[in-house]
Structures are given as structure tokens and as C-alpha cells.
Write an enzyme that holds these catalytic residues in place. Structure first.
Site, PDB file in Angstrom:
ATOM      1  N   ASN A   1       0.871  -1.178   0.000  1.00 50.16           N
ATOM      2  CA  ASN A   1       0.000   0.000   0.000  1.00 50.16           C
ATOM      3  C   ASN A   1       0.902   1.220   0.000  1.00 50.16           C
ATOM      4  OD1 ASN A   1      -2.063  -1.741   0.453  1.00 50.16           O
ATOM      5  ND2 ASN A   1      -2.362  -1.167   2.603  1.00 50.16           N
TER       6      ASN A   1
ATOM      7  N   LYS B   1     -24.747  13.808   4.065  1.00 54.70           N
ATOM      8  CA  LYS B   1     -25.234  12.422   4.190  1.00 54.70           C
ATOM      9  C   LYS B   1     -26.135  12.067   3.007  1.00 54.70           C
ATOM     10  CE  LYS B   1     -22.928  11.407   6.385  1.00 54.70           C
ATOM     11  NZ  LYS B   1     -21.880  11.834   7.243  1.00 54.70           N
TER      12      LYS B   1
HETATM   13  C1  F6R Z   1     -18.636  11.592   5.280  1.00 54.70           C
HETATM   14  C2  F6R Z   1     -17.345  10.964   5.434  1.00 54.70           C
HETATM   15  C3  F6R Z   1     -16.128  11.694   4.969  1.00 54.70           C
HETATM   16  C4  F6R Z   1     -15.097  11.718   6.091  1.00 54.70           C
HETATM   17  C5  F6R Z   1     -13.790  12.380   5.615  1.00 54.70           C
HETATM   18  C6  F6R Z   1     -12.772  12.478   6.739  1.00 54.70           C
HETATM   19  O1  F6R Z   1     -19.669  10.749   5.650  1.00 54.70           O
HETATM   20  O2  F6R Z   1     -17.261   9.898   5.959  1.00 54.70           O
HETATM   21  O3  F6R Z   1     -16.454  12.978   4.548  1.00 54.70           O
HETATM   22  O4  F6R Z   1     -15.650  12.431   7.154  1.00 54.70           O
HETATM   23  O5  F6R Z   1     -13.253  11.631   4.575  1.00 54.70           O
HETATM   24  O6  F6R Z   1     -12.464  11.224   7.268  1.00 54.70           O
HETATM   25  P1  F6R Z   1     -11.772  11.079   8.678  1.00 54.70           P
HETATM   26  O7  F6R Z   1     -12.744  11.548   9.695  1.00 54.70           O
HETATM   27  O8  F6R Z   1     -11.445   9.623   8.797  1.00 54.70           O
HETATM   28  O9  F6R Z   1     -10.546  11.946   8.666  1.00 54.70           O
END
Ligand code: F6R
Length: 634
Positions: free
Chosen positions: A123, A508
Site C-alpha cells: 500500500n 449524508k
Molecule cells: C462523510 C465521510 C467523509 C469523512 C472524511 C474524513 O460521511 O465519511 O467525509 O468524514 O473523509 O475522514 P476522517 O474523519 O477519517 O478523517
């Protein structure tokens, strides 16, 4: 560096992680032990599906050498291509999200060297891949794929040393870029070597068996004892043991962490979708965010992992919140809460934009990096930019031990539990609660009165039960959802905290149902958006019964004059608000809380609305198109 415990962030002297690559959304998993590795690998790959992928493959140590099986497409394509009685006690598996080279069988991982003795999964991005490729080709190596990852296997093959770990270490000294990689060698039965730089690798310690994966979801069925590798570390796994060294060959002492989650946490249980399950888990996830943190003696909140002395915390004149997507929106909501309860100027900005404007970093500003996964590239890059310029960053993170959690000097774990569905639901609410706790903590150090602290605590204690009552009203929300599922565009509006709820509700709906949804401040409607209000464009209005309700009712009148349908998420009617219920087409009524906590109760119907509209439109609600759970690309 200390591994983060489940309840606190790492100590203030954590090293700052060097993350220069782009893509590590792929998943990796591996097993060495007494069992047949094939079902372990396949199960692990299924667990990692939520990260998003377009091809999958495995490599096994078998009696006659290495067996490699890989296919473009979903994991069941790979599964149905496997020979019937395939067996091997040591193996590695990969789900790929294409960056260098299209999704194809050849470009899928594992890759092997020209004599087929080594197999590698990777990865990340190898930034000097073209130079390394040219050098290897000049020495007669022939490449099969278009991937940057393939250079790794040939590079390792070109080294000489007695052990596989030493060959990998020597090879990696030539590599620039990011990796979470694993290697097996036909000449070293039972041995897997893994290495990490900027892409997560977690070891799982079983009973006379060792595993690894890119996240713990692929390990919990076998063990809850894990070891998080740090950047620049290489580990050798054998069935009964592991050892870790650094790139300069020094031994590295690692701590074992017990993960709290059982395998069931990663199953849908009685629900048809993880999204639905996670929405329904919120009464419990909220309790976990609050557990042990409410102080009824001083009417405040305890936050053990901030790693800041009270005087240091009081010394900050401003707070800046950074995050992406829902984490950013939780930050918008959180910033307003901090300002209201603690009276410290605070604002939120998308972390993805931050570093491109050469931001001014001030020593009297506290920076907060918000991330569910703790692996979002843009958020981590913002953390690095701040730290490079001498700023101080705390994290608000869900995944314990994740890269952002370890890069920050302290912070708040939100303890929402694993979130498998791509869209954030329970983690949004728990992240916002972390902001409420911080606001209360800071507010009570400043001007927030005992009485107001008590009001917030009392309201927090009621939230789980109030969420239950909203979840019980799901059939009504489902009925409304079916009605609104026919539209192709929607506005989400609100004022102040309600605006941030509208932003999250719109995101959402977009993600789960593919309906074009835009969030606007209600006060901005007449400055443009009204032009698009027609009977075909509904407005979802976040409408708490607060000091702005009359202004909001006027905005609804503006919409209704243009015959725009309105769905109001609001509080129970009272004298003076009845006209609202005659004005709108549909209402979802939620219980009242402290105004700071109303956003939680107003958001949950919007999560259910998006879910049921997504179902009505036959969308893949758990894995929306083009989205991955952990966005580790720039
Ligand atoms: C919306 C969603 C994305 C994440 C964004 C940040 O439902 O899941 O917009 O909020 O990609 O992700 P994290 O919080 O993991 O940094």
C-alpha cells in the site's frame, strides 16, 4: 515513542510522522501459523472491503513454492478463481485501489520476482519507482505490471543477505515514498516480513500464530493483542514470535495493546446495513464518549489525554479546527460550541485546503485536528504543516493508535467504536461530543458558571435516552423519506448551530442517495438560492425552538411562497409556534435538550432520512460509489 493506550493520547514527545506519499487506501492482511492461511486471508480481505478497492489477490507458501492468485474486480471473483483444495500455512493478501496502472489481473498484487521465489504486497506510493525501475531493467529484470509497487519485489530480489528481513531492510534504504508492505520468500517457510512508512501496519499476536493487517478489523476474529508498527520499522513474523527493527538495523521494543472490540462489532448482526447498525448504536457510542469524563463535583469535564497543563490551555487566545468532510463539519459545530461555552474565538477550516495557503501559525493558537480514521492524508498533512512551523496540535480522533493520534501531542479519543460503513454517522456525533466536553472543560476554567456547567451535564446525561426515542420514531421518518426520495435536488438550511447540522444532513444525503443536496444559511436564501426553489426542490429545515425561530419561520414563508416543499426537523409545538406546523409540509419532532446539544438530536433524523432515501433509490448505502472509508490520497 509510546503506543497510545485506549484512553489517552501518546506523550507530548511523539515524533512527527514523515508522510510524503499519496495513496494507501488498499488493504493488506497476512497469516503465518498452523491453520490453512487461505480462509484467514479471504476473511481478512472481506473485512477490509469497506476501505474501497478494485482488485484483490493472495500469495501462499506451498509445497512446490509460492502460489499467487489475483483478479481484477470484487473479492468473490478472486474466491471463485481459487483452486478447490488450495492450502498453505503462510500467506499474504491485498485489496488494491488503482493509482499507477488500471485495475487488471496483472496490476493486482501480490507481485513476484522473475524466478517466482518472492511475493510482495504494497500500500502506498513509491516516489522514485521510475528511477528504480530503469536501474533494475538495466540489470536484466523484466517487469510484468505498470505498477510502482512491482519495483519492490525486484529490488528485494536484487539484495543478498542471510535473512529475509535483512534483504528487505537493505532494499528499503533505496526506496523513497510510502509503504505498508509484506513479503514472503519460498526459501524461508513460515516467515513474513512487513514494513511501514506512512501506511498503517498492525501486527496481531495469536496462539502460535502471527497475523498482520492494515487495520485491526481484519485481525479481531483471531486475536485482540496487537502491536502498531511505527514509520521506519520492519518486522519479521514467524508462527511463534515477532521481532521489529528500524531501517538502520537497530532493534525496536514494542508494546502490545489490547483492542476493545470483538469480532461481532464488525458484523451487521440483525441489521441489513452497517450504516443502519451504526445509526442505531448511537445511544451506546454516546455513553462511551462520556464515560468517566463528567465531573459532577466541579460541573466540568475531565479529559485525560490533552497533555496540556491548565495554564497552557488558558494561554491560547484562539482555537483553529481542521478536518475533512464530516470531520470538518463536526469541527464547524464544535468551533461554535467552544465559542459559546468557553468564549474563545474558534473557527474551522477544511484541512484539505489549509496547507496550500501558506497559513500563518501563531504560538497562541491551539490547533485541533479532527479525524475519525486518524489516517486522512490531508488532515495529517495539515498537522505536519502546523508542527513544522512550531504550532501545537491536539487530535480529536476515533481510531486509537492511528497516525494522526500519534502525530499529535495529545487529544481526545471519541470512543465511538469501529465504524465500517463508509459514511460517518456515530463518529460524527461522538466527535461533536468531544468538542462539547472540551468546551465545558475550558469554559469552566474561564467564565462558565457552575449553574450553566450543571445544565450542560444534566443535558448530556439525558442524551442517550433521547436518541433512543428518536430511533423509536424511525417508521415515521421512513414514511417521510419515501415521499422525498423522488426529488433530484434538495436544500438543507438552518441558522447558527442548525446550519452545521444542515451541512452534515446535506452531505449524508448526497453520499447515500446521490441526490444533489446543498446546505445554506437560512439568512442567505434570498441572496441567491431562492431562484431554484420550486415544487421540485424541497428544503429540509433544521429548526430548533430557539431565539431564532421567528426568523426561521419567515424564511420558511419565503420558500412556501415559491411552492417549495418544506420538511422541518423541529421541537414540539408550543403557543406561538403553531403556525409553523401549518406552514410546512412535513415535520419530524425531536425532544428538546440544552441548546448546545440540540444539534445531536436534530441530526439523527437526518441520518435516518438519508439512509431510507438511499434504500428507496436502491443505492449501495454502505459503500457509496467513488468513496472510500479512509481517504489516504491527496
Ligand atoms: C462523510 C465521510 C467523509 C469523512 C472524511 C474524513 O460521511 O465519511 O467525509 O468524514 O473523509 O475522514 P476522517 O474523519 O477519517 O478523517
Amino acid at each position: 515513542m509510546g503506543i497510545c493506550s485506549a484512553s489517552t493520547f501518546s506523550a507530548a514527545n511523539s515524533p512527527h510522522y514523515l508522510w510524503i506519499g499519496e495513496n494507501f487506501m488498499c488493504g493488506i492482511v497476512g497469516y503465518t501459523g498452523k491453520q490453512n492461511a487461505v480462509p484467514v486471508l479471504m476473511q481478512g480481505l472481506h473485512r477490509l472491503e469497506y476501505r474501497g478497492y478494485d482488485s484483490a489477490g493472495i500469495a501462499l507458501q506451498q509445497k512446490k513454492g509460492l502460489g499467487i492468485h489475483k483478479r481484477a474486480g470484487k473479492i468473490n471473483v478472486l474466491e471463485s478463481s481459487l483452486p478447490k483444495r488450495i492450502k498453505g500455512n503462510t500467506g499474504i493478501g491485498h485489496t488494491r485501489w488503482a493509482t499507477h496502472g488500471e485495475p487488471s489481473d496483472t496490476n493486482s498484487h501480490p507481485h513476484n520476482n522473475n524466478d517466482g521465489t518472492l511475493a510482495v504486497i504494497h500500500n502506498g506510493i513509491i516516489e522514485n519507482a521510475s528511477q528504480l525501475r530503469a536501474r533494475l531493467e538495466a540489470h536484466g529484470v523484466s517487469f510484468k505490471s505498470e505498477t510502482d509497487s512491482e519495483v519492490l519485489v525486484h529490488l528485494i530480489a536484487s539484495t543478498e543477505a542471510a535473512s529475509l528481513i535483512e534483504r528487505v531492510r537493505i532494499a528499503l534504504t533505496d526506496v523513497e515514498g510510502t509503504y505498508g508492505l509484506a513479503v514472503i520468500d519460498a526459501a524461508h517457510p513460515g516467515v513474513i516480513v512487513v514494513a511501514r512508512n506512512g501506511s498503517p501496519v498492525v501486527l496481531g499476536i495469536g496462539d502460535k500464530e502471527m497475523l498482520f493487517a492494515s487495520d485491526t478489523s481484519a485481525l479481531v476474529r483471531h486475536t485482540q493483542q496487537v502491536v502498531y508498527l511505527s514509520d521506519g520499522e520492519i518486522a519479521e513474523l514467524t508462527p511463534g514470535a515477532y521481532r521489529v527493527i528500524t531501517l538502520d538495523a537497530s532493534p525496536s521494543q514494542k508494546k502490545t495493546t489490547t483492542i476493545d472490540w470483538s469480532a461481532e462489532t464488525y458484523d451487521k448482526g440483525d441489521y441489513s446495513h452497517f450504516t443502519h447498525k451504526e445509526i442505531h448504536e448511537q445511544p451506546e457510542s454516546v455513553l462511551r464518549a462520556l464515560r468517566g469524563r463528567l465531573d459532577n463535583k466541579f460541573q466540568t469535564a475531565h479529559l485525560g489525554g490533552l497533555n496540556l497543563q491548565p495554564r497552557e490551555l488558558l494561554g491560547f487566545r484562539r482555537i483553529k479546527v481542521l478536518g475533512c468532510g464530516s470531520a470538518y463539519i463536526a469541527g464547524v459545530l464544535g468551533a461554535r460550541t467552544i465559542e459559546q461555552l468557553a468564549r474563545v474565538p474558534c473557527d474551522a477550516e477544511p484541512a484539505s485546503e489549509f496547507r496550500y495557503r501558506n497559513p500563518v501559525i501563531e504560538s497562541d493558537t491551539l490547533y485541533l485536528a479532527v479525524s475519525q480514521s486518524g489516517e486522512t492524508f490531508d488532515t495529517l498533512a495539515a498537522v505536519q504543516e502546523i508542527q513544522r512551523k512550531g504550532g501545537r496540535v491536539l487530535g480529536i480522533v476515533n481510531v486509537v493508535g492511528s497516525s494522526i493520534a500519534r502525530a499529535c501531542e495529545g487529544g481526545i479519543y471519541v470512543h465511538a467504536g469501529p465504524e465500517i460503513a463508509v459514511v460517518s454517522t456515530k463518529t460524527f456525533v461522538s466527535t461533536f461530543l468531544a468538542f462539547v466536553l472540551l468546551s465545558l472543560h475550558l469554559g469552566r476554567m474561564k467564565d462558565l458558571s457552575v449553574a450553566e456547567g450543571k445544565n450542560v451535564l444534566a443535558a448530556l446525561n439525558l442524551i442517550p435516552q433521547q436518541i433512543h426515542s428518536i430511533l423509536d420514531a424511525e417508521p415515521e421518518i421512513e414514511r417521510v423519506a419515501k415521499k422525498y426520495a423522488v426529488f433530484n435536488n434538495a436544500y438543507f438550511v438552518g441558522r447558527n448551530l442548525g446550519l452545521a447540522v444542515a451541512m452534515e444532513g446535506a452531505l449524508k444525503l448526497k453520499e447515500i442517495s446521490y441526490i444533489h443536496a446543498e446546505a445554506y444559511p437560512a439568512s442567505e436564501l434570498k441572496h441567491g438560492p431562492l431562484a431554484l426553489v420550486t415544487p421540485e426542490t424541497p428544503t429540509v429545515f433544521v429548526l430548533p425552538d430557539d431565539e431564532l425561530i421567528d426568523k426561521n419561520i419567515s424564511s420558511i414563508e419565503e420558500i412556501r411562497t415559491r411552492k417549495g416543499p418544506v420538511l422541518a426537523i423541529t421541537h414540539p409545538p408550543r403557543e406561538g409556534t403553531q403556525q409553523l406546523f401549518e406552514l410546512v409540509d412535513d415535520t419530524v419532532i425531536v425532544p428538546k435538550s440544552h441548546p448546545i446539544l440540540d444539534p445531536i438530536l436534530m441530526l439523527i433524523p437526518l441520518q435516518l432520512l438519508a439512509y431510507h432515501i438511499g434504500l428507496a433509490r436502491a443505492c449501495d448505502v454502505d459503500q457509496p460509489r467513488n468513496l472510500a472509508k479512509s481517504v489516504t490520497v491527496e
